[in-house]
Structures are given as C-alpha cells and as structure tokens.
Motif scaffolding. Structure first.
Motif, short mmCIF file in Angstrom:
data_model
loop_
_atom_site.label_atom_id
_atom_site.label_comp_id
_atom_site.label_asym_id
_atom_site.label_seq_id
_atom_site.Cartn_x
_atom_site.Cartn_y
_atom_site.Cartn_z
N ILE A 132 0.87 -1.18 0.00
CA ILE A 132 0.00 0.00 0.00
C ILE A 132 0.90 1.23 0.00
CG2 ILE A 132 -1.81 1.26 1.23
CD1 ILE A 132 -2.59 -1.44 2.54
N ASP A 133 0.98 1.91 -1.12
CA ASP A 133 1.83 3.09 -1.25
C ASP A 133 3.26 2.77 -0.81
OD1 ASP A 133 2.61 5.66 -1.84
OD2 ASP A 133 1.77 6.55 -0.01
N ASN A 134 3.78 1.65 -1.35
CA ASN A 134 5.15 1.20 -1.09
C ASN A 134 5.40 0.72 0.35
OD1 ASN A 134 6.54 1.62 -3.72
ND2 ASN A 134 5.85 3.73 -3.37
N LEU A 233 -12.99 -13.15 -5.09
CA LEU A 233 -13.21 -12.61 -3.75
C LEU A 233 -13.42 -11.10 -3.79
CD1 LEU A 233 -13.27 -13.61 -0.80
CD2 LEU A 233 -10.81 -13.13 -0.69
N GLY A 234 -14.45 -10.64 -3.08
CA GLY A 234 -14.72 -9.22 -2.95
C GLY A 234 -14.08 -8.66 -1.70
N ILE A 235 -14.17 -7.34 -1.55
CA ILE A 235 -13.52 -6.67 -0.42
C ILE A 235 -14.10 -7.13 0.91
CG2 ILE A 235 -13.24 -4.43 0.71
CD1 ILE A 235 -12.85 -3.24 -2.06
N GLU A 236 -15.43 -7.17 1.01
CA GLU A 236 -16.04 -7.61 2.27
C GLU A 236 -15.68 -9.07 2.55
OE1 GLU A 236 -20.41 -8.28 4.33
OE2 GLU A 236 -20.00 -8.86 2.26
N ASP A 264 -16.16 1.42 -6.51
CA ASP A 264 -15.50 2.24 -5.48
C ASP A 264 -14.34 1.53 -4.78
OD1 ASP A 264 -17.33 4.33 -5.94
OD2 ASP A 264 -18.76 3.46 -4.52
N SER A 265 -13.88 0.42 -5.34
CA SER A 265 -12.72 -0.26 -4.75
C SER A 265 -11.45 0.16 -5.48
CB SER A 265 -12.89 -1.78 -4.82
OG SER A 265 -12.88 -2.21 -6.17
N GLY A 266 -10.31 -0.09 -4.85
CA GLY A 266 -9.04 0.26 -5.44
C GLY A 266 -8.52 -0.86 -6.34
N ALA A 267 -7.40 -0.59 -6.99
CA ALA A 267 -6.77 -1.60 -7.85
C ALA A 267 -6.14 -2.69 -6.99
CB ALA A 267 -5.72 -0.95 -8.74
N GLU A 269 -7.30 -4.26 -4.48
CA GLU A 269 -7.48 -3.99 -3.05
C GLU A 269 -7.63 -5.26 -2.24
OE1 GLU A 269 -10.10 -1.12 -0.04
OE2 GLU A 269 -10.42 -1.02 -2.22
N VAL A 270 -8.20 -6.31 -2.83
CA VAL A 270 -8.30 -7.58 -2.12
C VAL A 270 -6.90 -8.12 -1.83
CG1 VAL A 270 -8.96 -10.01 -2.35
CG2 VAL A 270 -10.61 -8.20 -2.90
N HIS A 271 -6.00 -8.01 -2.80
CA HIS A 271 -4.61 -8.41 -2.57
C HIS A 271 -4.00 -7.61 -1.42
CE1 HIS A 271 -4.74 -10.71 -6.27
NE2 HIS A 271 -3.44 -10.98 -6.22
N GLN A 272 -4.30 -6.32 -1.38
CA GLN A 272 -3.77 -5.48 -0.30
C GLN A 272 -4.30 -5.94 1.06
OE1 GLN A 272 -5.13 -1.67 -1.91
NE2 GLN A 272 -2.99 -1.05 -2.22
N ILE A 273 -5.60 -6.25 1.11
CA ILE A 273 -6.22 -6.68 2.37
C ILE A 273 -5.61 -7.99 2.85
CG2 ILE A 273 -8.37 -7.52 3.40
CD1 ILE A 273 -9.82 -5.52 1.51
N LEU A 274 -5.44 -8.94 1.93
CA LEU A 274 -4.93 -10.24 2.33
C LEU A 274 -3.44 -10.20 2.62
CD1 LEU A 274 -6.85 -12.56 -0.18
CD2 LEU A 274 -7.43 -12.08 2.19
N LEU A 275 -2.65 -9.74 1.67
CA LEU A 275 -1.19 -9.81 1.80
C LEU A 275 -0.64 -8.77 2.78
CD1 LEU A 275 -0.29 -10.22 -1.99
CD2 LEU A 275 -0.19 -12.01 -0.25
N ALA A 276 -0.89 -7.50 2.47
CA ALA A 276 -0.24 -6.42 3.23
C ALA A 276 -0.84 -6.22 4.62
CB ALA A 276 -0.31 -5.12 2.44
N LEU A 277 -2.16 -6.23 4.71
CA LEU A 277 -2.82 -5.88 5.96
C LEU A 277 -2.99 -7.05 6.92
CD1 LEU A 277 -5.59 -3.43 4.68
CD2 LEU A 277 -3.42 -2.86 5.81
N ASN A 278 -3.08 -8.27 6.38
CA ASN A 278 -3.42 -9.40 7.26
C ASN A 278 -2.48 -10.59 7.19
OD1 ASN A 278 -6.17 -8.73 8.59
ND2 ASN A 278 -6.45 -8.12 6.45
#
Length: 324
Positions: A132-134, A233-236, A264-267, A269-278
């Motif tokens: 997410i933003d590097n 997979l969706g964001i929710e 209204d989702s990002g490019a 973003e599911v990858h970001q939620i799974l990999l980066a955030l969790n």
C-alpha cells in the motif's frame, strides 16, 4: 498496625486508578504502522503462524480415503499471463553437440533453460508482492528490502512447509453454473451460502480456503478472457476471511479477486487486504476441478514451495491435497 478503613479505601482506589491508567496507556499505544503483524515486528509468515503442530495433527484426521489431488496446472509458453509477463522453456544438451555422449556407458541428457516471469501458472503470492503506497506487510518499506537482484525481506523462501485443513468452496455449484461469470464478487453472504450448501460448519484459524469457479476450463479456449477478467473474492469477503484467521486463500483463476473490481474499490485492493494488511498468502490458478467432482470439501492440504536461489516475491509451486 491497624489501618483505618478510610486509609484502606484510599489505597484501593489509588491501585484501581493506577491500573486503569496503565491499561489506558497500553490501549492508546499506537500501532507501529498500517501493516503491522499481530505476531510481532520480526514476523515474515503472517497467518501461517496459526498452522501449529496441533493444527496439522487435527488436519490429518480428515483423511479417510487417502486420495491425493494435484492442484497445480502446467506452465508453458501458451499459458495466459498478466501483462507484460511471459514464459519460455528451452531444452538443451550441454556438451553433446553432434551426438557426443558422456563416459564409457555413453550417457546422454537433456537440460532446461527457463526465461520469463515467475508469476505465470499456479503460484503463491508472497508478502513482498503487493503493498500500500510502497508499504508492505509488517511495516516493510519497498526502498528498504526490494532490490533488483531479490528481496532482502518477505521473500517466498520464508514460507515453511505447510500441512493444514483445506476447504474448497464450489462457487460454480452455488451459482448453478459451469463457469461463474466475470465480475461476480464472493463476499460474506456468498461464502456462507456455499458453506451451508456443502455442509461445512466453519472456517477456522490456519485453514486454506480455495474457490472453485470453473474458470480453468477456459484455458486454451478463450485465453484472452481467462487472463483479463474473472469472478473472485470481494472486499467484504476478504475482510471476513481475514477476521477468521485463515492462512491462505486461493482460486482456480489468475486473480483470485474479482475483476472488474467492485464499485468504489481500489486496484487489487483484495490483494492489499490479504497480503499487506493481514498476512494471508494467495494461491492463484489452483486446479480445483477434481476436488469438486469428488466433493472433497474438507481435506488435509499439504503445500510446498520451490525455493529460489535469491529471495523473490512469488514462486511456482506443485500442490497436493489429501482427500477427506
């Protein structure tokens, strides 16, 4: 010495106030960064920490038939890939030009040269893949670890051998179709609906969850469609699976997440939620067809990786799952 009642009360109140202040200070302590791991500042495996020996032992009890399933697909020059990726294999016979052989028993052999990108075919996305933003998993900034000759942190070589409970959700069956239409998101309602249909009571910490969409049937028939869009997979849904503590999430398509993206989702973003955030690894292009045919909804899944010589963000894998 006898302590006066009012004095005892004052001591008690002071202790409570001090304890409350300490608890408040702890609660107010800021998270190191947006992508900090709940397993500590040195963590590089995320939710794979949930795959304990006890978890593995419990997963082995799911095996009743002993049938093994190969979940990887063939990778070759024709395998569709996200642009600008490509793959080329060259077969050579080193030192054997003109039919020359080796030694008194006249040995001959073929060898392989692979040129191209790792992100083609069946693969596991490591934590160094998307940020997410590097800013990547566990507060790692791109400039500190992403080098041209490999990652110095978050490389795929950190992924251990994994044996855990695997679940396949038949989304094609849930939607009553052979191939789920592109742009169809899987969120909590769809995930729980598929679970109910298949009689799966729960998804637990350390599980691997795979989605079957029928998408692999497009390979060789409509490669453009296969590689450019897809259900997923969706964001929710991603946040829901993250809340359950799953170790890995995968699908039988190249993206795992829905494309076109949800409104209204990002490019990615599911990858970001799974990999980066969790700290949840992603498995792409998993061949789930035979699992679904046999209704092997729950299994003991064994996951391996092909370690690269230098740290890299993802790697080709061969996967095996024991039938329930």
């Amino acid at each position: 010495m006898t302590v006066a009642p009012w004095h005892s009360a004052r001591i008690f109140i002071s202790t409570v106030v001090a304890s409350a202040c300490l608890a408040s200070a702890a609660a107010a302590e800021p998270q190191p960064c947006q992508t900090a791991s709940k397993f500590g500042p040195q963590d590089e495996v995320g939710n794979l920490n949930h795959v304990t020996p006890a978890k593995t032992l419990a997963a082995t009890k799911l095996v009743t038939k002993g049938k093994a399933y190969r979940l990887g697909i063939e990778t070759n020059k024709d395998t569709p890939a996200y642009p600008p990726r490509w793959f080329k294999l060259t077969i050579v016979q080193p030192g054997q030009a003109g039919g020359v052989t080796l030694g008194p028993t006249r040995s001959s052999y073929n060898d392989d040269i692979v040129t191209g990108w790792n992100g083609i075919g069946s693969q596991i996305d490591g934590f160094g893949h998307i940020g997410i933003d590097n800013l990547y998993f566990n507060c790692n900034r791109a400039g500190d670890f992403a080098m041209a000759d490999g990652l110095t942190k978050l490389g795929i070589e950190n992924v251990p051998a994994v044996a855990t409970r695997g679940i396949v959700l038949d989304m094609a069956g849930y939607f009553g179709t052979d191939i789920v239409k592109e742009g169809t998101p899987f969120n909590r309602a769809e995930i729980e609906g598929a679970m109910k249909r298949q009689g799966i009571a729960s998804i637990e910490k350390g599980d691997v969850v795979l989605f079957h969409t029928g998408w692999l049937s497009l390979l060789g028939k409509d490669n453009v469609r296969f590689g450019s869009v897809g259900p997923g997979l969706g964001i929710e849904g991603a946040r829901y699976l993250a809340s359950l503590g799953v170790a890995m999430v995968g699908a039988d398509n190249p993206s795992v997440e829905v494309i076109p993206f949800e409104k209204d989702s990002g490019a990615f973003e599911v990858h970001q939620i799974l990999l980066a955030l969790n700290g949840i690894h992603i498995l792409e292009n998993m061949n789930t067809e035979e699992l679904v045919e046999d209704q092997a909804w729950e299994s003991c899944s064994r996951w391996g990786r092909h370690a690269s010589r230098a740290p890299c963000r993802r790697s080709s894998i061969a996967l095996v799952s024991g039938s329930a």
